[in-house]
Design a protein around this motif. Structure first.
Motif, short mmCIF file in Angstrom:
data_model
loop_
_atom_site.label_atom_id
_atom_site.label_comp_id
_atom_site.label_asym_id
_atom_site.label_seq_id
_atom_site.Cartn_x
_atom_site.Cartn_y
_atom_site.Cartn_z
N HIS A 121 0.89 -1.16 0.00
CA HIS A 121 0.00 0.00 0.00
C HIS A 121 0.93 1.22 0.00
CE1 HIS A 121 -3.59 2.29 1.09
NE2 HIS A 121 -2.84 2.93 1.96
N SER A 122 0.89 2.03 -1.03
CA SER A 122 1.79 3.19 -1.18
C SER A 122 3.24 2.77 -1.36
CB SER A 122 1.67 4.15 0.02
OG SER A 122 0.35 4.60 0.17
N LEU A 123 3.46 1.71 -2.09
CA LEU A 123 4.80 1.16 -2.32
C LEU A 123 5.73 2.18 -2.97
CD1 LEU A 123 6.78 -1.28 -2.52
CD2 LEU A 123 5.74 -1.75 -4.75
N LEU A 124 6.95 2.24 -2.44
CA LEU A 124 8.03 3.03 -3.04
C LEU A 124 9.14 2.06 -3.41
CD1 LEU A 124 8.15 6.10 -0.63
CD2 LEU A 124 7.15 6.00 -2.93
N ASN A 125 9.38 1.92 -4.71
CA ASN A 125 10.44 1.06 -5.23
C ASN A 125 11.08 1.83 -6.39
OD1 ASN A 125 12.16 -1.00 -5.90
ND2 ASN A 125 10.57 -2.42 -6.58
N ARG A 126 11.74 2.91 -6.05
CA ARG A 126 12.27 3.85 -7.04
C ARG A 126 13.25 3.21 -8.02
NH1 ARG A 126 12.65 5.70 -2.17
NH2 ARG A 126 11.30 7.35 -1.44
N LYS A 127 13.98 2.20 -7.58
CA LYS A 127 14.99 1.58 -8.43
C LYS A 127 14.47 0.31 -9.11
CE LYS A 127 18.75 3.53 -5.75
NZ LYS A 127 19.92 3.27 -4.92
N GLY A 128 13.19 0.02 -8.95
CA GLY A 128 12.59 -1.15 -9.59
C GLY A 128 13.23 -2.45 -9.17
N ARG A 129 13.58 -2.55 -7.90
CA ARG A 129 14.26 -3.75 -7.39
C ARG A 129 13.35 -4.97 -7.45
NH1 ARG A 129 19.06 -2.31 -5.03
NH2 ARG A 129 19.22 -0.20 -4.20
N ASP A 130 13.98 -6.12 -7.65
CA ASP A 130 13.28 -7.39 -7.62
C ASP A 130 12.83 -7.64 -6.18
OD1 ASP A 130 12.38 -10.00 -7.86
OD2 ASP A 130 14.33 -10.84 -8.39
N LEU A 131 11.57 -7.94 -5.98
CA LEU A 131 11.03 -8.13 -4.64
C LEU A 131 10.96 -9.60 -4.23
CD1 LEU A 131 8.14 -5.50 -4.75
CD2 LEU A 131 10.53 -5.20 -4.04
N GLU A 132 11.53 -10.46 -5.04
CA GLU A 132 11.56 -11.89 -4.72
C GLU A 132 12.24 -12.10 -3.37
OE1 GLU A 132 10.51 -15.68 -5.14
OE2 GLU A 132 10.10 -14.17 -6.67
#
Length: 150
Positions: A121-132
């Motif tokens: 909810h309101s995710l911030l992943n500015r570098k598009g990192r793999d969330l695995e």
């Protein structure tokens, strides 16, 4: 301080709100879990208390709320998390860091040894990192995760 007392409140209109946050904090407190608000300490206490209220929470619900008055470091510095743990008198394996920012919340907290949950909810992943391999989800998944780890 005058700005935060008089004008800062106008920022509320652009902040998100989900009553599930307050429900989860209430559930944790009912179970006797110590809860801290480890928000990036970029604001003074007066502003941070307002921001907590905007989220439907009460500053009194938290044993510790990080502000620029009581913190020496900021996110994403892993020493910020060590400072929070020291203030709480806890070891990393005794705590869970919940956050919505991959780079400022999750990765440095994991580096210190904290269990983590990425609130999408309101995710911030500015570098598009793999969330695995990162426990993540919305408030329902967070509730399940917390109940599993209490």
């Amino acid at each position: 301080e005058e700005f935060y007392a008089a004008d800062f409140g106008h920022a509320r209109q652009v902040c998100g709100f989900d009553p599930a946050a307050a429900e989860l904090v209430a559930m944790l407190k009912e179970k006797g879990v110590r809860v801290a608000m480890a928000t990036n300490p970029l604001f003074p206490a007066i502003a941070t208390r307002q921001r907590i209220r905007w989220a439907g929470l009460d500053p009194k619900d938290f044993e510790l709320v990080t502000t620029y008055e009581n913190s020496c470091r900021c996110k994403p510095n892993p020493d910020y998390y060590r400072e929070v743990l020291a203030a709480l008198g806890k070891r990393p394996e005794e705590c869970i860091m919940v956050g919505n920012d991959v780079d400022e919340d999750i990765l440095p907290a994991r580096q210190v040894g904290l269990k983590t949950f990425l609130l999408t909810h309101s995710l911030l992943n500015r570098k598009g990192r793999d969330l695995e391999g990162i426990d993540r989800g919305g408030f329902p998944e967070l509730k399940d995760f917390l109940l599993k780890h209490l």
